[in-house]
Design a protein around this motif. Structure first.
Motif, PDB file in Angstrom:
ATOM      1  N   GLU A 341       3.045  -2.757   5.443  1.00  0.00           N
ATOM      2  CA  GLU A 341       2.677  -1.589   6.187  1.00  0.00           C
ATOM      3  C   GLU A 341       1.067  -1.759   5.985  1.00  0.00           C
ATOM      4  O   GLU A 341       0.508  -1.734   4.871  1.00  0.00           O
ATOM      5  N   THR A 342       0.203  -1.134   6.658  1.00  0.00           N
ATOM      6  CA  THR A 342      -1.142  -0.928   6.617  1.00  0.00           C
ATOM      7  C   THR A 342      -1.269   0.615   6.462  1.00  0.00           C
ATOM      8  O   THR A 342      -0.528   1.466   7.030  1.00  0.00           O
ATOM      9  N   GLY A 343      -2.564   1.034   6.147  1.00  0.00           N
ATOM     10  CA  GLY A 343      -2.677   2.508   5.994  1.00  0.00           C
ATOM     11  C   GLY A 343      -1.994   3.035   4.778  1.00  0.00           C
ATOM     12  O   GLY A 343      -1.757   2.512   3.763  1.00  0.00           O
ATOM     13  N   ASP A 344      -1.494   4.224   4.805  1.00  0.00           N
ATOM     14  CA  ASP A 344      -0.590   4.878   3.813  1.00  0.00           C
ATOM     15  C   ASP A 344       0.740   4.238   3.819  1.00  0.00           C
ATOM     16  O   ASP A 344       1.538   4.457   4.543  1.00  0.00           O
ATOM     17  N   ASN A 345       1.142   3.349   2.626  1.00  0.00           N
ATOM     18  CA  ASN A 345       2.315   2.778   2.385  1.00  0.00           C
ATOM     19  C   ASN A 345       3.152   2.989   1.277  1.00  0.00           C
ATOM     20  O   ASN A 345       4.031   2.288   1.024  1.00  0.00           O
ATOM     21  N   ILE A 346       2.757   4.184   0.822  1.00  0.00           N
ATOM     22  CA  ILE A 346       3.458   4.773  -0.293  1.00  0.00           C
ATOM     23  C   ILE A 346       4.496   5.721   0.158  1.00  0.00           C
ATOM     24  O   ILE A 346       3.778   6.775   0.860  1.00  0.00           O
ATOM     25  N   TYR A 347       5.569   5.623  -0.186  1.00  0.00           N
ATOM     26  CA  TYR A 347       6.715   6.596   0.025  1.00  0.00           C
ATOM     27  C   TYR A 347       6.888   7.443  -1.014  1.00  0.00           C
ATOM     28  O   TYR A 347       7.685   7.215  -1.850  1.00  0.00           O
ATOM     29  N   ASN A 348       6.063   8.408  -1.476  1.00  0.00           N
ATOM     30  CA  ASN A 348       5.919   9.118  -2.476  1.00  0.00           C
ATOM     31  C   ASN A 348       7.345  10.221  -2.853  1.00  0.00           C
ATOM     32  O   ASN A 348       7.661  10.369  -3.843  1.00  0.00           O
ATOM     33  N   GLY A 349       8.010  10.300  -1.748  1.00  0.00           N
ATOM     34  CA  GLY A 349       9.372  11.081  -1.939  1.00  0.00           C
ATOM     35  C   GLY A 349       9.236  12.494  -2.651  1.00  0.00           C
ATOM     36  O   GLY A 349       9.758  12.653  -3.933  1.00  0.00           O
ATOM     37  N   ALA A 350       8.523  13.270  -2.464  1.00  0.00           N
ATOM     38  CA  ALA A 350       7.971  14.524  -3.109  1.00  0.00           C
ATOM     39  C   ALA A 350       9.171  15.412  -2.957  1.00  0.00           C
ATOM     40  O   ALA A 350       9.665  15.869  -4.061  1.00  0.00           O
ATOM     41  N   VAL A 351       9.541  15.756  -1.806  1.00  0.00           N
ATOM     42  CA  VAL A 351      10.905  16.660  -1.562  1.00  0.00           C
ATOM     43  C   VAL A 351      12.150  15.681  -1.891  1.00  0.00           C
ATOM     44  O   VAL A 351      12.956  16.266  -2.644  1.00  0.00           O
ATOM     45  N   ASP A 352      12.053  14.491  -1.695  1.00  0.00           N
ATOM     46  CA  ASP A 352      13.231  13.586  -2.075  1.00  0.00           C
ATOM     47  C   ASP A 352      12.813  12.467  -2.807  1.00  0.00           C
ATOM     48  O   ASP A 352      12.296  11.452  -2.354  1.00  0.00           O
ATOM     49  N   ASN A 353      12.892  12.867  -4.222  1.00  0.00           N
ATOM     50  CA  ASN A 353      13.733  13.796  -5.017  1.00  0.00           C
ATOM     51  C   ASN A 353      12.713  14.127  -6.001  1.00  0.00           C
ATOM     52  O   ASN A 353      13.357  14.348  -7.211  1.00  0.00           O
ATOM     53  N   ALA A 354      11.596  14.239  -6.083  1.00  0.00           N
ATOM     54  CA  ALA A 354      10.903  14.829  -7.074  1.00  0.00           C
ATOM     55  C   ALA A 354      11.243  16.202  -7.513  1.00  0.00           C
ATOM     56  O   ALA A 354      11.064  16.606  -8.489  1.00  0.00           O
ATOM     57  N   THR A 355      11.350  16.928  -6.352  1.00  0.00           N
ATOM     58  CA  THR A 355      12.052  18.270  -6.682  1.00  0.00           C
ATOM     59  C   THR A 355      13.181  18.383  -7.463  1.00  0.00           C
ATOM     60  O   THR A 355      13.176  19.054  -8.324  1.00  0.00           O
ATOM     61  N   GLY A 356      13.983  17.445  -7.259  1.00  0.00           N
ATOM     62  CA  GLY A 356      15.467  17.473  -7.860  1.00  0.00           C
ATOM     63  C   GLY A 356      15.285  17.010  -9.562  1.00  0.00           C
ATOM     64  O   GLY A 356      15.715  17.730 -10.410  1.00  0.00           O
ATOM     65  N   CYS A 357      14.220  15.925  -9.535  1.00  0.00           N
ATOM     66  CA  CYS A 357      13.878  15.444 -10.919  1.00  0.00           C
ATOM     67  C   CYS A 357      13.213  16.683 -11.466  1.00  0.00           C
ATOM     68  O   CYS A 357      13.456  16.886 -12.948  1.00  0.00           O
ATOM     69  N   GLY A 358      12.458  17.434 -10.904  1.00  0.00           N
ATOM     70  CA  GLY A 358      11.733  18.762 -11.632  1.00  0.00           C
ATOM     71  C   GLY A 358      12.637  19.663 -12.260  1.00  0.00           C
ATOM     72  O   GLY A 358      12.492  20.249 -13.133  1.00  0.00           O
TER      73      GLY A 358
END
Length: 691
Positions: A341-358
């Motif tokens: 992909e071009t442009g923003d190609n990072i799937y950061n996964g903030a809600v899914d699932n950085a929240t659960g890890c926090g």
């Protein structure tokens, strides 16, 4: 924590000279009652959760792709946090990391699908736009040229008197089927509107592979899948990973196709897909072999991967109960970076699932700082490869025998929206367990209404890591907010949920925002702490409710039975009726002898074992294995004797806390059984072993 309010009203019913004494007594009663009601609130720090979420969702971790640098960095970060809290390593000896061996498959541009009708022009399909596919058989190249068979929903569920196959042999064929399950409002029939595991795409691929299919085409409909084609494309358009092959049947082309493509496919046979869908709603449905073949070439780049679950332990204070544990889980992986992909190609996964890890990390810190550990132990597991099909938690569930304590309950956190203070909680699946009264009591104490699953038809219970523990018998559920938040009505919460699914779920836009209200995540952590405390201290066992779909496997786990369904996966001719446990010979245990015994077993038409030949193994081990297997029984089957080769590995646990785990058997893979025992304890003062 919300405390019960109200006071004790005392009326004057005695002479004036007693009023002072009674007032004092009333004051004592108020103080005592409130003290009994009030529990020490877990000291959850919302800003620590925010810091974890911000870092886990940062571009620096590259979307935490499993098998990518960012995924490994996330695992290292979690392990470092566990260590800083003073928690014990609880994975591979001496570390926080449980190695999860996998194979990653990247479907290449050379992959081609063509629909070839009996008459007329072939139709070439476009990868990602018309279909997505992955080679589960873990080969770099696969070629399929086989007839397509429509099998409705592809479900065989005897408890609901449902069979889409009707004896049809799928061997060498391509299965075409719908995701989801028969439409029903009857809670006794496929649980009504709630999706069961039979409706999940994972079941479809497993069942058709068991029946010999070469490829499977799942028809995508957004209403049936509960998500759009973009989610399928994003999830399947990059690398997909699988646990290393263990002999379980796998598909050469596990695929989804667009709805319009499916209509075109059945149209080549002069049929109407909508009418086939109607037919698939009835028990009378019969498979329909179409005069159309799928000609497919699946080209893949294959690479071995070792990812890691990260597991830590807080040892319980009661030596009679600390071999049992409450398990907290959350997955740390996401979709990583898509270099195509071009442009923003990072799937950061903030809600899914950085929240659960926090939340998981803050729970670990809070438990570690408790003044006294609870009677039972507490396990924390940040698992990998959830986005690849719950693989990390599946591996964890298959290796229960190697955990440092035996899980009695799994509390999972996955994709919690940071929308403020919740007034509802979702604990879908908790009602299936005997722990539910404790959940209700905790919810009342927090002032939460328990919200039924907002979308039971989406089958969320089967889409997160708690399911991997449930399917091996551990009572398990996820903890999340409902849709009602302080200062907002339910309609607002519903709108936020729809917006997330439509615009952010499994997309690069799932990013951390500085304006997020993290207080609700902290409240969910407190709620999870209270549930864990209740489970870790209550005297009674936690079980599934009678009749639940996981009750049977739970009982097998409790009785230390060998799981015949897993041991003989891929051998439909071997339906186990009785599998006598194989005991570790006492003399072999005392002399620390371990090793592999290989047996060739012949099963007669009657289902009894008529012959066991020892092909390999230490004399002290082979006889014990042969004698027990000789007493196994299977369902009768006419024809030639059924022959299989069985590996039995006898292994001694190490001298560490893991020896407290009572599990004795594990099916390492089909036809491969691991028999465990603790080594003898040598008392140096008297020079002899003690049991």
């Amino acid at each position: 924590m919300f405390l019960l309010s109200g006071g004790i009203l005392v009326r004057k019913r005695v002479a004036i000279y007693l009023s002072t004494l009674l007032a004092f007594a009333a004051l004592c009663q108020i103080t005592t009652t409130n003290a009994a009601r009030k529990k020490p609130a877990a000291r959850i720090d919302a800003e620590k959760i925010r810091a974890h979420v911000r870092y886990m969702a940062s571009d620096a971790l590259g979307g935490r792709g499993m098998g990518q640098k960012g995924g490994d960095a996330a695992a290292d970060y979690i392990a470092a946090q566990f260590k800083s809290y003073g928690l014990k390593p609880a994975s591979d000896p001496g570390t926080y990391f449980q190695s999860v061996p996998m194979v990653s498959m990247k479907t290449l541009a050379a992959t081609a699908f063509t629909l070839v009708p009996g008459s007329g022009e072939p139709v070439a399909l476009k990868n990602l736009d018309d279909f997505v596919t992955s080679n589960e058989s873990q080969a770099e190249s696969a070629d399929v040229d086989a007839p397509v068979v429509f099998v409705g929903y592809g479900i065989a569920a005897p408890e609901y008197q449902w069979d889409d196959y009707k004896g049809y042999d799928l061997k060498g064929k391509v299965a075409l089927l719908f995701v989801n399950e028969p439409i029903s409002n009857d809670p006794k029939f496929f649980k009504g509107k709630a999706l069961t595991y039979y409706g999940r795409w994972t079941y479809k691929f497993e069942e058709t592979a068991r029946r010999g299919a070469l490829a499977t085409l799942i028809i995508h409909r957004s209403d049936l899948a509960s998500y759009g084609w973009n989610v399928v494309r994003n999830s399947w358009g990059t690398e997909r990973s699988y646990l290393e092959r263990d002999g379980t049947p796998k598909l050469q082309a596990a695929s989804w196709i667009q709805l319009e493509v499916a209509k075109k496919l059945v149209g080549m046979a002069g049929l109407d897909l909508d009418k086939l869908f109607e037919q698939a709603q009835t028990r009378e449905f019969q498979p329909v072999e179409l005069p159309v073949r799928l000609k497919a070439h699946v080209a893949s780049r294959m690479r071995p991967i070792v990812s890691h679950n990260v597991v830590a332990l807080l040892e319980g204070s009661d030596p009679n109960r600390n071999n049992e544990a409450v398990l907290y889980t959350a997955h740390y992986d996401h979709l990583g970076i898509d270099t195509s992909e071009t442009g923003d190609n990072i799937y950061n996964g903030a809600v899914d699932n950085a929240t659960g890890c926090g939340i998981l990390l803050e729970l670990a810190r809070t438990w570690a700082k408790a003044k006294k550990a609870p009677p039972r132990s507490i396990l924390f597991a940040a698992v990998t490869a959830e986005e690849q099909g719950l693989l990390g938690s599946e591996f964890l569930g298959k290796k229960l025998q190697f955990l440092y304590a035996d899980p009695i309950l799994d509390l999972n956190f996955d994709a919690l929206a940071p929308l403020g203070l919740p007034e509802e909680v979702e604990v879908t699946g908790a009602e299936r367990t005997t722990f539910y009264p404790a959940v209700e009591a905790a919810a009342k104490e927090f002032g939460f209404a328990i919200r039924p699953d907002a979308n039971p038809e989406a089958g969320h219970y089967y889409r997160s890591d708690h399911f991997s523990l449930a399917r091996v018998g551990i009572p398990s559920f996820s903890i999340s907010q409902g849709l009602k938040f302080k200062g907002h009505d339910v309609a607002w919460g519903e709108a936020q949920a729809r917006d997330y699914v439509k615009n952010h779920y499994h997309q690069p836009s799932d990013e951390y925002r500085t304006d997020w209200d993290i207080k609700g995540l902290a409240e969910m952590a407190r709620f999870g702490y209270e549930l864990g405390l209740s489970a870790a201290t209550q005297p009674q066992a936690i079980e599934w409710q009678p009749g639940d779909e996981f009750e049977k496997v739970r009982k097998k786990l409790a009785r230390e039975e060998i799981n015949g369904d897993v041991l003989f996966a891929g051998r439909s001719d071997l339906s186990a009726v009785h599998l006598e446990p194989i005991a570790y010979p006492p003399l072999a245990r005392q002399t620390r002898i371990s090793g592999i015994v290989v047996l060739q077993v012949s099963v007669a038409e009657s289902g009894t074992v008529e012959h066991v030949e020892i092909l390999k193994g230490h004399p002290l081990l082979q006889q014990a294995a042969a004698e027990s297997v000789g007493r196994w029984k299977f369902a009768p089957r006419s024809g030639e004797p059924r022959i299989f080769e069985l590996k039995c590995e006898f292994a001694l646990r190490g001298f560490d806390v893991s020896a407290r785990n009572p599990r004795l058997f594990i099916v390492a893979e089909p036809l491969y059984l691991l028999i465990l025992a603790s080594p003898p304890i040598i008392n140096p003062e008297i020079g002899r072993s003690a049991s």
